[in-house]
Design a protein around this motif. Sequence first.
Motif, PDB file in Angstrom:
ATOM      1  N   SER A  43       0.840  -1.092  -0.041  1.00 46.24           N
ATOM      2  CA  SER A  43       0.131  -0.003  -0.039  1.00 46.24           C
ATOM      3  C   SER A  43       0.843   1.223   0.035  1.00 46.24           C
ATOM      4  CB  SER A  43      -0.927  -0.039   1.263  1.00 46.24           C
ATOM      5  OG  SER A  43      -1.847   1.163   1.491  1.00 46.24           O
ATOM      6  N   ARG A  44       0.805   2.057  -1.015  1.00 45.13           N
ATOM      7  CA  ARG A  44       1.374   3.191  -1.049  1.00 45.13           C
ATOM      8  C   ARG A  44       0.694   4.419  -0.553  1.00 45.13           C
ATOM      9  NH1 ARG A  44       6.534   4.512  -2.426  1.00 45.13           N
ATOM     10  NH2 ARG A  44       6.354   3.121  -4.070  1.00 45.13           N
ATOM     11  N   SER A  45       1.424   5.099   0.685  1.00 40.76           N
ATOM     12  CA  SER A  45       0.473   6.179   1.278  1.00 40.76           C
ATOM     13  C   SER A  45       0.459   7.418   0.527  1.00 40.76           C
ATOM     14  CB  SER A  45       1.225   6.418   2.571  1.00 40.76           C
ATOM     15  OG  SER A  45       0.663   7.721   3.229  1.00 40.76           O
ATOM     16  N   LEU A  46      -1.022   7.815   0.342  1.00 44.49           N
ATOM     17  CA  LEU A  46      -1.066   9.193  -0.287  1.00 44.49           C
ATOM     18  C   LEU A  46      -0.540  10.354   0.577  1.00 44.49           C
ATOM     19  CD1 LEU A  46      -4.506   8.401  -1.555  1.00 44.49           C
ATOM     20  CD2 LEU A  46      -2.271   8.124  -2.934  1.00 44.49           C
ATOM     21  N   TYR A  47      -0.103  10.133   1.901  1.00 45.31           N
ATOM     22  CA  TYR A  47       0.237  11.307   2.783  1.00 45.31           C
ATOM     23  C   TYR A  47       1.417  11.720   2.563  1.00 45.31           C
ATOM     24  CZ  TYR A  47       1.313  13.481   7.030  1.00 45.31           C
ATOM     25  OH  TYR A  47       1.879  14.428   8.341  1.00 45.31           O
ATOM     26  N   ASN A  48       2.439  10.647   2.731  1.00 47.29           N
ATOM     27  CA  ASN A  48       3.913  10.901   2.708  1.00 47.29           C
ATOM     28  C   ASN A  48       4.766  10.018   1.483  1.00 47.29           C
ATOM     29  OD1 ASN A  48       3.880   8.752   4.034  1.00 47.29           O
ATOM     30  ND2 ASN A  48       4.643   9.446   6.004  1.00 47.29           N
ATOM     31  N   GLY A  49       4.146   9.275   0.786  1.00 52.17           N
ATOM     32  CA  GLY A  49       4.746   8.516  -0.205  1.00 52.17           C
ATOM     33  C   GLY A  49       5.309   7.251   0.301  1.00 52.17           C
ATOM     34  N   TRP A  50       5.189   6.879   1.617  1.00 48.34           N
ATOM     35  CA  TRP A  50       5.921   5.711   2.375  1.00 48.34           C
ATOM     36  C   TRP A  50       4.946   4.557   1.859  1.00 48.34           C
ATOM     37  CZ3 TRP A  50       6.420   7.085   8.253  1.00 48.34           C
ATOM     38  CH2 TRP A  50       7.319   8.103   8.262  1.00 48.34           C
ATOM     39  N   LEU A  51       5.984   3.429   1.798  1.00 44.81           N
ATOM     40  CA  LEU A  51       5.357   1.997   1.198  1.00 44.81           C
ATOM     41  C   LEU A  51       5.392   1.172   2.467  1.00 44.81           C
ATOM     42  CD1 LEU A  51       4.491   0.314  -1.215  1.00 44.81           C
ATOM     43  CD2 LEU A  51       7.223  -0.274  -1.369  1.00 44.81           C
ATOM     44  N   TYR A  52       4.213   0.624   2.486  1.00 45.26           N
ATOM     45  CA  TYR A  52       3.809  -0.286   3.648  1.00 45.26           C
ATOM     46  C   TYR A  52       3.888  -1.738   2.903  1.00 45.26           C
ATOM     47  CZ  TYR A  52       2.868   3.617   6.398  1.00 45.26           C
ATOM     48  OH  TYR A  52       2.849   4.781   7.248  1.00 45.26           O
ATOM     49  N   VAL A  53       4.285  -2.705   3.219  1.00 46.39           N
ATOM     50  CA  VAL A  53       4.644  -4.061   2.591  1.00 46.39           C
ATOM     51  C   VAL A  53       4.280  -5.008   3.552  1.00 46.39           C
ATOM     52  CG1 VAL A  53       5.892  -5.480   1.296  1.00 46.39           C
ATOM     53  CG2 VAL A  53       6.113  -3.105   0.739  1.00 46.39           C
ATOM     54  N   SER A  54       3.566  -6.005   3.337  1.00 44.43           N
ATOM     55  CA  SER A  54       3.054  -7.353   4.238  1.00 44.43           C
ATOM     56  C   SER A  54       3.734  -8.597   3.313  1.00 44.43           C
ATOM     57  CB  SER A  54       1.768  -7.286   4.714  1.00 44.43           C
ATOM     58  OG  SER A  54       1.752  -8.661   5.409  1.00 44.43           O
ATOM     59  N   VAL A  55       4.446  -9.401   3.768  1.00 43.80           N
ATOM     60  CA  VAL A  55       4.895 -10.648   2.958  1.00 43.80           C
ATOM     61  C   VAL A  55       4.354 -11.922   3.823  1.00 43.80           C
ATOM     62  CG1 VAL A  55       6.639 -11.926   2.071  1.00 43.80           C
ATOM     63  CG2 VAL A  55       6.959  -9.398   2.256  1.00 43.80           C
ATOM     64  N   VAL A  56       3.656 -12.653   3.177  1.00 43.07           N
ATOM     65  CA  VAL A  56       3.221 -13.857   3.448  1.00 43.07           C
ATOM     66  C   VAL A  56       3.537 -15.273   2.996  1.00 43.07           C
ATOM     67  CG1 VAL A  56       1.042 -15.216   4.374  1.00 43.07           C
ATOM     68  CG2 VAL A  56       1.258 -12.706   4.443  1.00 43.07           C
ATOM     69  N   SER A  57       4.218 -16.291   3.385  1.00 43.92           N
ATOM     70  CA  SER A  57       4.603 -17.408   2.963  1.00 43.92           C
ATOM     71  C   SER A  57       3.402 -18.298   2.333  1.00 43.92           C
ATOM     72  CB  SER A  57       5.553 -18.412   3.545  1.00 43.92           C
ATOM     73  OG  SER A  57       5.722 -19.551   2.919  1.00 43.92           O
ATOM     74  N   LEU A  58       3.135 -18.371   0.933  1.00 49.72           N
ATOM     75  CA  LEU A  58       1.820 -19.122   0.655  1.00 49.72           C
ATOM     76  C   LEU A  58       2.088 -20.615   0.741  1.00 49.72           C
ATOM     77  CD1 LEU A  58       1.105 -17.165  -2.767  1.00 49.72           C
ATOM     78  CD2 LEU A  58      -0.130 -16.812  -0.635  1.00 49.72           C
ATOM     79  N   ASP A  59       3.128 -21.073   0.822  1.00 53.80           N
ATOM     80  CA  ASP A  59       3.552 -22.617   0.870  1.00 53.80           C
ATOM     81  C   ASP A  59       3.099 -22.957   2.238  1.00 53.80           C
ATOM     82  OD1 ASP A  59       4.211 -22.733  -1.524  1.00 53.80           O
ATOM     83  OD2 ASP A  59       6.473 -22.337  -0.998  1.00 53.80           O
ATOM     84  N   LYS A  60       3.028 -22.086   3.305  1.00 53.94           N
ATOM     85  CA  LYS A  60       2.872 -22.337   4.694  1.00 53.94           C
ATOM     86  C   LYS A  60       1.436 -22.533   4.771  1.00 53.94           C
ATOM     87  CE  LYS A  60       6.960 -20.504   7.134  1.00 53.94           C
ATOM     88  NZ  LYS A  60       7.499 -19.606   7.917  1.00 53.94           N
ATOM     89  N   LEU A  61       0.757 -21.558   4.012  1.00 53.73           N
ATOM     90  CA  LEU A  61      -0.882 -21.468   4.086  1.00 53.73           C
ATOM     91  C   LEU A  61      -1.362 -22.778   3.412  1.00 53.73           C
ATOM     92  CD1 LEU A  61      -1.415 -17.988   2.998  1.00 53.73           C
ATOM     93  CD2 LEU A  61      -1.474 -18.846   5.237  1.00 53.73           C
ATOM     94  N   ASN A  62      -0.644 -23.168   2.341  1.00 48.14           N
ATOM     95  CA  ASN A  62      -1.172 -24.484   1.730  1.00 48.14           C
ATOM     96  C   ASN A  62      -0.996 -25.669   2.532  1.00 48.14           C
ATOM     97  OD1 ASN A  62      -1.657 -23.071  -0.438  1.00 48.14           O
ATOM     98  ND2 ASN A  62       0.059 -23.286  -1.611  1.00 48.14           N
ATOM     99  N   GLN A  63      -0.023 -25.627   3.502  1.00 46.90           N
ATOM    100  CA  GLN A  63       0.062 -26.676   4.423  1.00 46.90           C
ATOM    101  C   GLN A  63      -1.215 -26.897   5.342  1.00 46.90           C
ATOM    102  OE1 GLN A  63       3.718 -26.252   6.628  1.00 46.90           O
ATOM    103  NE2 GLN A  63       4.960 -26.252   5.023  1.00 46.90           N
ATOM    104  N   GLN A  64      -1.842 -25.739   5.655  1.00 40.65           N
ATOM    105  CA  GLN A  64      -3.137 -25.864   6.591  1.00 40.65           C
ATOM    106  C   GLN A  64      -4.425 -26.567   5.603  1.00 40.65           C
ATOM    107  OE1 GLN A  64      -4.062 -22.112   7.739  1.00 40.65           O
ATOM    108  NE2 GLN A  64      -1.688 -21.812   8.524  1.00 40.65           N
TER     109      GLN A  64
END
Length: 762
Positions: free
Chosen positions: A257-278
């Motif tokens: 998500s790119r902030s419209l206020y100050n241009g900072w970039l917020y990033v979340s990284v999730v492992s899909l392989d771990k999700l598939n194990q469930q």
Amino acid sequence: MKFRASSFLSKLIGFALLLCTFPVIALGVFSYAKSTAAVQEKVKESNRQLLLQTQAQIEQQLRLVDYSAIQYMNLPLVTATLREQLNGAMSADVTKVKDLLESMSKLQSYELGTMHMELASLASLWRIDDNGLGAVDPVRQERYAIWVKDPRTSFWSAGTGDVKLIKKISAYAADPTGLLNVSIPLYDINKLIQKDSTLGHVWVADEYGYVFAGNDGSAFGKRFDELALGAKPSGEDEPQGFYTVRSGRDRVGVTYSRSLYNGWLYVSVVSLDKLNQQSQDIGWLTLYICLGIWAVALLLAYFGSNTMYRPIRKLYEAVRNSPGSPETPNAPGPAAAAPARNELDFIGEQYRGLLQNESRLVREMQGQSQQMKEYFVFKLFQSETAANEMRDKLAMFAYPLDWNAMCVMTVQIDTLADTRFQERDRDLLLFAVNNIVTELIPPELRLPPVVMGDSQVTLFGETDDDPHAFKKRLDDLAGQVMAMIGRYLQLKISIGFSRTFADFKMIRVAYGEALEALKYRMRLGEQSILFFEEVQPEQGVAQPYPAALESELLDAWKLADPEEAARLLHALVAAIAADERTYEHYLISFVRLLTRMLQAVKEAGVQPGKLFADEQTLFLQLFQLRTAQEVERWMLDTVMTPFLTYVEQRREQQYRSISDTIIQMIETGFDTELTLDDCARRMNYSPNYLTKVFRKETGVTFSDYLATHRLKMAKMWLVETDMKVAEIAEKLKYNTPANFIRYFRKMEGTTPGQYREQYWSK
């Protein structure tokens, strides 16, 4: 031929198994895929909401700090003190420093957390922070200079240990008098980020892409787009998004998500392989259920197939033991017959063989009979046939022998122009016309209609002795045929009839007369019904050629007048077609016209090869035309239009060259007493001719173009030089400065002096 008892039964069971196996497999795969996708989608949505929540918390903190900074910098004490010299030696300076520090301390609150503020004067080079009043050293001067050069009036800057809010005072001044620097420790930012990194990591990067906060410190200080999983968001145009990328052996999902206020970039990284194990537990459960369903389907398929197979077994036994069967000992039939694959194939082959033999015999008899009938009719129209042979064939095919009057009808398509068909469709259309004639005319009045060359041909017969009634019936039938073809095929046709005859030996001659009658469409036009005895011209009649019309046509053609040339061509073709001529005389007249037109092209200095195909091809095309309308359309499109287009293009080039020369004279002599007569004298043309050419090419008159160019030069001199208005008016050949000012105000809505002042004030 021996069959196993279960040959068809095994296929029936196998088909039943396949019929239930594929749905079970599809159901299992679909269930597993949907459940896995649902889990991933919910985690993805949860991760996105968590990221947006983190972004909202951080930006709320930053906006509070920004608001507090705005309150502080707008204090009258701050704006007034920035213009003064502070050295701390005077009591008044001490009081001002104390008041500024107290104002800073009042802004501190629990919601803002730990916050360090620094107020610096760029003019007096002093600064005030939590430690009190101090001087601005060279290091800070360089840092302040960088902040001042930034085009933004307020911005956030992330460092190694804190994030800074830089605000210029005054905000929109070209040269700010001071800077307000508010620092927040990074641990206050990290407190707002989720600490649990079981499923993934959360990072925050500044507007330049450098990661400075998050729950995984391994990426701090690195550009996010240089990481293995960060190549995409830096090039994204959308402020929010999601994509997948492979990081080593794992496949991960990245929400950003790119902030419209100050241009900072917020990033979340999730492992899909771990999700598939469930999702594996769901997959195993789905597999067990599908196997159970498949086992039940196997039992049902076996017992159900046996029940369905019983009547087939009884039928097969009956056919196999019947006389003539290949499995019956000493049964007649082909010895090398291909073996049947199962019981139903064996039964089907026996019945299919009988039906095929019957159908083949019927088709052979019908085909040979129809071919013999068509061959006989072709032979009647094309060659001499002995009387005895003719009567025998007529009797064999059950054709009437008692016709007292006969006539040959030929049908031809007038033109395919302006229709949905093309020339390659002509043969197919003739067969369609033949079918319409076959269905429309009763069989007792005709022999089988046939297609010969580019014509459809039918032989009519009548037992009535009244020739006028027979001709009236033929005319009515021709009108019906023409209307039906126009209705269903949207085609224009013409129909030719021979003279009435009574002897079958005259069929060949009558066929030639019917074709000859169609040639007189040249005079009567398209959609004509032509009887040979009516269209024959009288012998000895003079056939004058309209030479005067031809001369007028060639003159209009050479002058490149398309409307007049088209009108005269129509009149000339109509005059030729109106005469009582033979078809050969029509061709001679049109050949003469084409020859004179080609000669006129050469006299105009144009080689015919540049505009048309070779002359021989033109004459061959002319010989294939059937009506005066076709001749007129062909001469207009193929001969006249290319020449008129060539002449028009050559004339336009000449006009363009003349207009370009006049424009060049205007651009180089606008400051002289230039007139259209001067241009005409230099170019050796009449002024009236130049007026028409220049207006046609530019859309304006010579005087308007000259005035517009002089106005353009006046505007340029007003803004680029310091020439007086009177000098400009004199240089542009206006009688008085007042005339120049009056014209300038009319065109621009302002006087020359005001125009110059408005431009310089910008």
